[in-house]
Design an enzyme around this catalytic site. Structure first.
Site, PDB file in Angstrom:
ATOM      1  N   LYS A   1      -1.005  -1.345   5.972  1.00 12.04           N
ATOM      2  CA  LYS A   1       0.325  -1.261   5.358  1.00 12.04           C
ATOM      3  C   LYS A   1       0.943   0.092   5.703  1.00 12.04           C
ATOM      4  O   LYS A   1       0.244   1.112   5.709  1.00 12.04           O
ATOM      5  CB  LYS A   1       0.186  -1.415   3.837  1.00 12.04           C
TER       6      LYS A   1
ATOM      7  N   SER B   1       5.268  -5.951  -2.517  1.00 17.19           N
ATOM      8  CA  SER B   1       5.753  -5.217  -1.377  1.00 17.19           C
ATOM      9  C   SER B   1       4.848  -5.306  -0.140  1.00 17.19           C
ATOM     10  O   SER B   1       5.284  -4.984   0.965  1.00 17.19           O
ATOM     11  CB  SER B   1       5.905  -3.746  -1.753  1.00 17.19           C
TER      12      SER B   1
ATOM     13  N   SER C   1       2.053  -5.837  -6.072  1.00 20.86           N
ATOM     14  CA  SER C   1       2.369  -5.825  -4.642  1.00 20.86           C
ATOM     15  C   SER C   1       1.252  -6.287  -3.719  1.00 20.86           C
ATOM     16  O   SER C   1       1.478  -6.499  -2.536  1.00 20.86           O
ATOM     17  CB  SER C   1       2.803  -4.421  -4.202  1.00 20.86           C
TER      18      SER C   1
END
Lengths: 484, 494
Positions: B79, B159, B183
Site C-alpha cells: 500500500k 482505503s 480500511s
C-alpha cells in the site's frame, strides 16, 4: 523596602510572573537521537523525526526526563509520576511537524518554590507553578538572502524545560534575582548550562500593575528576554507604560510584547485577538509518561548540594559572613573554587582572598575561573606563604598580581623577585635603630605623647627594608625601642 | 505461461518453491506479467519489476542455501502509505507526488527480511481517507469483481482498495493494508479476500504515513486465512521506534489455523443488527452462526450498548488527529509546493489547497474545528469518553466470549460514483468496523458468500486484544465452512 512606584494618582504595585525556558543539558533531543551541540553547521543535527518526514514517530529521551525530574527536585517541587505529552498546533516554517510536542494539562513537575535574596539582606520565597518538558523550534534565518528565508533545524526538537512561576514577584529587582537564582540552581543541578547569550535560557515575563491590595490588572507578556539586566529594564519600562496608560484614562490590552534591547522599550507583537488557538490535544504517538517512585528516589539521592544549603553551611560551619557566603555560592564554580582554596586552611582568609583579590582580578581580565591562570591550588599556596610568615599581606598582594600575569606559582615569584619577608630580628632592629637615630626630633615628639607618629616610624622602617620586614616582628621591636 | 499467481496462495507457493516446482524468479516473472495485464484496474501506482527480479534472485539464492525466510520469494504489493526507500511514496495524494523516502517502514523492512518480493506500490484513498478508493489523487481503483451481466465498474472498497484489488485479481499473493476505521476489512469484504486488522500496537507504525495515530494499524490482505497468519507473523513485532508498539512475543499464528474451535464461545452483538440493513447481510450472518455452531462453538447473544456512538466518535477522533498529522505537508521541506506564493501564509494555503483533495480538506477542517477552543470539550473530549465506553463494552463481553461474529460491511461493493457525493452515506460503510479501531482490538474479514447480484460478502471476527491467534482459529473454521471458491472473471485481460 517598598516596591511601590509612584504615579500621578498615587502608588502602584507591579505584579510579575515568569516563564523560564531552559534548554536541557542532554546529548540528544527530546524525541530523537540527533545531537544538540551549539554552533554546528546549519541542518547538520537533524534526524528524520526532527524534520517531520512522513511516518516518523517521536520516542521520549530518558535522559531529558531525568533532567526534568532533577530540576523539579531542586525546586522542592512535586514530581508527577504520570504526565502527558500534548501537541500544540500552529504553522510556522521552523516548526516542521506543524505542532510542538509539549505538556499542557499534566506536566511532569507540579508546584515548588525558590528563595530569592535581595540587596537589603531580606529573602522571599517565590512559588513555582509547574515545570514541563517541550520541544524547541528551529530557526528562521532572514538575513541569508534578500528574497528567501532559510531554515536551520538544528535546534528543532531540542529538549526545553518551561518553568512557570506564580505571580509572586513584585519588582524588577525581585524578577532579576529570581532569574539569577533559577540560573544558579539549574547550573548546580547540571540540567541547563544557563548560557543566556547562546539562548539556552530565556524568559517570558508577565507584567501587570495594580493599586496596592487591589484586584490584579490586565497583564502583558514580554517574550524571549535573554538576560537578567534586560528582564529588569523590560519590567521597569513596561510597568511605567501601563501606569501612564491607565492614569491617562486608557486601559491595558492583554497582548504579547517584545523587548527592544536597543531602545529599551517594549513593543506590541500580537494582541489577544490575534492569539493562536493552539488546539492542544494529547499526542497519540506517545503513551503517558509514567515514572517509578524508585526512579525519583534515586535521583533525589544523587542531588548535589544546592546554593541555599551551601550558603547555610558556609555560614554555620565555616564561619563566613552571610554576604561572603552569598557571593561565593551564586555560581557553582565560585563555590567549588573557594572550597578547594579553603581546604585545610582558614576559611575566612580563603573567602577574603577569593571574594577580594581573586574576583577583582577575574573581573579585570574578563575571564572565567576555568580560564584564569591562578588555580585554587596556587592561590592556596600563596595563602600558606602568608600564614607561615614568608610573605606579608602587602607582599602577597604583589605576588598575586605576578601570578595572575604570568601563571607562575607564588614560590617562583617570591624567589625571582627576592620578596621573601625578613623575620630576622637583628636586621629589623638595625633598621629601626637607624630610623630612630635619623629622626631624633620625631622620637621626642612621639615620646611626648604624639601617638600618631607611630605609623611614620613603621613606614620608614618598611621603606628601609624594601617592604620585606615581617610586620609582626617589626611592630614588636619598634614599640619596645620607642618606649625605651 | 503455465504459472499463474492467481492460482497460488502464500502457503502453496512456499511449498512449490521449497519443492523446486518453480523458482522465485519464475514466480516473480509471472506476477509481473499478471500485474501488467491488470493495469486496467488502476490498482498499482508504481510498478517495481526490476526490484521484484532482484528480490526474487536473492530469494532463490537463499532458498538454495536453505536460508529461506517465512515469505521467501513471495510477491507482495505494498500500500502506498508505507514509506519504501527510494521508491516513490505518495499516500495517494498529490501533495506527496515525487516523494521518495530515504527510509523503509518497519513493517515492509520486516517483510523483506523474511524474503518477500516487492511487485509495486498500490493505490489507495488519499491519506487513507475513504471507503471506496475514489479519493485517490491518482484515479479510482476498479474492483476486479463485476455483477454478472453488468459492466458497470464497482469500487474495491477503501482505503486499501489497491491492495484488495491486487490480491483479488491475483497478480500478487498478498498485500499490506492499513486499517484506521475499516480500511483493511471493508475492501477485503468487497473483493472476496481475507483482511486482518491486528491489535493496536501489534505492528509498528514507524514509516507508515500517519492518518489517525491512535487508530492506524497495518495488517495483511491475502487469499486465505493461513496466508494472513503467515504474513502477520512476518509483519508484527515490537519496534522501539514506535512508542505505541507493544513488546510482546509474536506467536506462531499459522499453528492456530486448523485448530479445533470446539467449545469456543462466540458472541453475536445485537447492536450490529441495523435497521434497513439488506436482508442478505443478515442471512449471511445467520449462516456464519450456523457454521460455527456446527463446528462446535457455543453461540452467545451479547450486547455492546454504545455501538451506535462509535461512528460519530470515530469521525471526530480520526479527523482531529489527521488535522494535526497532516500539518507537516506545508510545501516547505518535501512534496508539492505551490508556485508563485507571496509570503508564508499564502504558500501554506496554496500548497495545501492544491495538494489535498476534497475529502482530505473536509477532514482537516472537521478536525481543526473539533479541537478548537470552545468546541474541544463538546466534541473531542466527548468522543474520547465514548471511546472509553466502547472499550468497556468490549471488555465486559470478552469476559464471557472468546470472539465476536458480525458482518464486515452493511452492503456489497457499490458502483463507482454512487456515493461519492454523499459523505454521510459513505461514512456509514464503516459502521461495523470502526468500533474495533476505537477499542484497539483485532478484527478479521473472511469471505463468506455472494450477494444476490453475485458479489462477495465478508463476515467479521473480532478478538480480544493481542489474541489474533483465536481469530485465525475461528477464521479458518468460517473459511472452511464457507468454502468460498468464487473468483472474479479476469475481464481486464480481454
Amino acid at each position: 523596602m517598598s516596591n511601590l512606584i509612584k504615579g500621578e494618582t498615587g502608588e502602584w504595585e507591579i505584579v510579575i510572573g515568569m516563564e523560564v525556558h531552559a534548554q536541557v543539558i542532554s546529548e540528544s533531543k527530546l524525541f530523537s537521537g540527533a545531537a544538540t551541540a551549539f554552533g554546528a553547521e546549519p541542518n547538520s543535527q537533524v534526524s528524520l523525526v526532527d524534520a517531520a518526514m512522513p511516518g516518523m514517530l517521536p520516542v521520549i529521551n530518558e535522559a531529558a526526563v531525568r533532567q526534568a525530574v532533577k530540576t523539579g527536585l531542586g525546586l522542592q517541587a512535586k514530581i508527577n509520576l504520570r504526565s502527558i505529552f500534548d501537541r500544540k498546533n500552529y504553522f510556522y516554517p521552523d516548526l516542521p511537524a506543524g505542532y510542538q510536542i509539549s505538556q499542557y494539562q499534566h506536566p511532569i513537575v507540579g508546584t515548588g518554590s525558590l528563595t530569592i535574596e535581595l540587596a537589603d539582606g531580606s529573602s522571599r520565597e517565590i512559588g513555582i507553578t509547574r515545570l514541563h518538558l517541550e520541544q524547541d523550534a528551529g530557526k528562521s534565518l532572514h538575513d541569508q538572502s534578500p528574497s528567501s528565508t532559510y531554515i536551520d533545524l538544528n535546534r528543532a526538537g531540542v529538549a526545553l524545560m518551561e518553568i512557570v512561576s506564580e505571580p509572586d514577584l513584585r519588582s524588577s529587582e525581585e524578577a532579576g534575582a529570581y532569574l539569577a537564582k533559577m540560573r544558579s540552581i539549574l547550573r548546580y543541578l547540571g540540567t541547563c548550562d544557563g548560557n543566556m547569550e547562546e539562548g539556552s535560557m530565556r524568559a517570558d515575563v508577565n507584567v501587570s500593575v495594580r493599586k496596592p491590595g487591589g484586584p490584579l490588572g490586565t497583564r502583558c507578556e514580554i517574550k524571549n528576554v535573554n538576560s537578567v539586566r534586560f528582564v529588569k529594564q523590560a519590567i521597569e519600562y513596561e510597568a511605567r507604560r501601563q501606569i501612564e496608560l491607565i492614569e491617562g484614562g486608557g486601559k491595558v490590552d492583554q497582548e504579547t510584547r517584545l523587548f527592544d534591547t536597543g531602545r529599551g522599550v517594549t513593543r506590541s507583537m500580537r494582541s489577544k485577538e490575534e492569539a493562536h488557538d493552539y488546539r492542544y490535544f494529547p499526542d497519540p504517538d506517545l503513551v503517558p509518561l509514567v515514572l517509578a517512585p524508585e526512579f525519583v528516589e534515586r535521583l533525589k539521592e544523587e542531588l548535589p548540594e544546592l546554593p541555599d544549603t551551601k550558603k547555610q553551611r558556609f555560614v554555620r560551619e565555616l564561619g563566613l559572613s552571610p554576604y561572603d557566603a552569598e557571593v561565593l555560592v551564586a555560581e557553582k564554580e565560585s563555590a567549588d573554587f573557594f572550597e578547594a582554596v579553603a581546604k585545610g586552611r582558614d576559611a575566612k582568609t580563603a573567602a577574603n582572598w577569593v571574594t577580594g583579590e581573586y574576583f577583582a582580578a577575574l573581573n579585570r581580565a574578563g575571564a572565567t575561573i576555568a580560564e584564569f591562570p591562578v588555580s585554587a591550588e596556587k592561590l592556596g599556596e600563596l595563602i600558606d606563604l602568608v600564614a607561615d610568615g614568608t610573605l606579608s599581606n602587602r607582599l602577597a598582594k604583589d605576588v598575586f598580581e605576578g601570578m595572575a600575569e604570568t601563571g607562575k606559582s607564588a614560590a617562583e615569584i617570591v624567589a625571582e623577585r627576592g620578596l621573601k619577608q625578613v623575620s630576622d630580628t637583628g636586621a629589623i632592629e638595625a633598621a629601626i635603630d637607624k630610623v630612630i637615630a635619623a629622626n631624633a626630633d620625631k622620637v621626642a615628639e612621639y615620646r611626648a605623647g604624639k601617638d600618631k607618629l607611630y605609623g611614620f616610624f613603621v613606614g620608614q622602617v618598611m621603606k628601609a627594608m624594601g617592604g620585606k620586614a615581617n610586620p609582626q616582628a617589626l611592630n614588636d621591636l619598634l614599640k619596645r625601642k620607642l618606649s625605651a | 505461461m503455465s504459472l499463474d499467481p492467481a492460482s497460488l496462495t502464500i502457503a502453496s507457493a512456499r511449498d512449490g518453491l521449497k519443492a523446486k516446482q518453480f523458482s522465485a524468479a519464475e514466480l516473480a516473472e509471472a506476477a509481473i506479467g499478471a500485474m501488467q495485464a491488470a493495469r486496467p484496474l488502476n490498482a498499482v501506482l508504481v510498478e517495481t519489476p526490476d526490484r521484484a527480479r532482484a528480490d526474487a534472485k536473492r530469494a532463490d539464492q537463499r532458498l538454495a542455501k536453505g536460508e529461506a525466510g517465512a515469505l521467501e520469494g513471495i510477491p507482495l504489493a505494498i500500500k502506498d502509505l508505507f514509506c519504501t526507500e527510494g521508491v516513490e511514496t505518495t499516500a495517494g495524494s498529490k501533495i506527496l507526488k515525487g516523494f521518495k523516502p530515504t527510509y523503509e517502514s518497519t513493517v515492509t523492512a520486516n517483510l523483506w527480511r523474511e524474503g518477500a518480493v516487492m511487485l509495486g506500490k498500490v493505490n489507495m484513498d488519499e491519506f487513507a481517507m475513504g471507503s471506496s478508493n475514489e479519493t485517490s489523487a491518482y484515479g479510482n481503483v476498479e474492483n476486479p469483481w463485476r455483477r454478472p451481466g453488468d459492466n458497470r465498474p464497482l469500487v474495491p472498497g477503501g482505503s486499501s482498495g489497491g491492495s484488495a484489488a491486487a490480491v483479488s485479481a491475483g497478480f500478487c499473493l498478498g498485500a499490506t493494508g492499513t486499517d484506521t476505521g475499516g480500511s483493511i476489512r471493508q475492501p477485503a469484504g468487497f473483493t472476496g479476500i481475507v483482511g486482518l486488522k491486528p491489535t493496536y500496537g501489534r505492528c509498528s507504525r514507524w514509516g507508515i504515513v500517519a492518518f489517525a495515530s491512535s487508530l492506524d494499524q497495518a495488517g495483511p490482505m491475502t487469499r486465505s486465512v493461513r496466508d494472513a497468519a503467515i504474513m502477520l507473523g512476518a509483519m508484527a513485532g515490537f519496534d522501539p521506534k514506535d512508542s505505541t508498539s507493544v513488546d510482546l512475543p509474536v506467536p506462531n499464528y499459522e499453528a492456530s489455523v486448523g485448530q479445533s474451535v470446539k467449545g469456543l464461545r462466540i458472541g453475536v452483538p445485537k447492536e450490529y443488527r441495523l435497521d434497513g440493513m439488506p436482508a442478505e447481510i443478515e442471512t449471511l450472518w445467520q449462516q456464519g452462526i450456523a457454521w460455527l455452531k456446527e463446528a462446535g462453538c457455543e453461540i452467545v447473544d451479547v450486547s455492546l450498548p454504545h455501538t451506535k456512538y462509535a461512528l460519530p466518535a470515530y469521525y471526530i477522533v480520526a479527523p482531529a488527529e489527521a488535522s494535526s498529522n497532516l500539518a507537516r505537508y506545508d510545501g516547505v521541506r518535501f512534496g508539492h509546493r505551490a508556485a508563485g506564493a507571496k509570503g508564508i501564509n499564502e504558500l501554506y494555503a496554496k500548497t495545501r489547497g492544491e495538494g489535498f483533495g476534497p475529502e482530505v480538506r473536509r477532514r482537516v477542517l472537521i478536525g481543526t474545528y473539533v479541537l478548537s477552543a470552545g468546541y474541544y470539550d463538546a466534541y473531542y473530549i466527548k468522543a474520547q469518553q465514548v471511546r472509553t465506553l466502547i472499550l468497556r463494552d468490549f471488555e465486559k463481553v470478552f469476559g464471557e466470549v472468546d470472539a465476536l461474529l458480525a458482518p464486515t460491511a452493511p452492503s456489497a461493493a457499490f458502483p463507482i460514483g454512487d456515493k461519492a457525493d454523499d459523505p454521510i452515506s459513505m461514512y456509514l460503510n464503516d459502521v461495523f468496523t470502526v468500533p474495533v479501531n476505537l477499542a484497539g482490538l483485532p478484527g478479521m474479514s473472511v469471505p463468506a458468500g455472494l450477494s444476490a447480484d453475485g458479489l462477495p460478502l465478508g463476515l467479521q471476527l473480532i478478538g480480544k486484544a493481542f489474541d489474533e491467534a483465536t481469530l485465525f482459529r475461528v477464521g479458518a473454521a468460517v473459511e472452511k465452512a464457507a468454502n468460498f471458491t468464487a473468483r472474479p472473471k479476469p475481464w481486464w485481460r480481454a
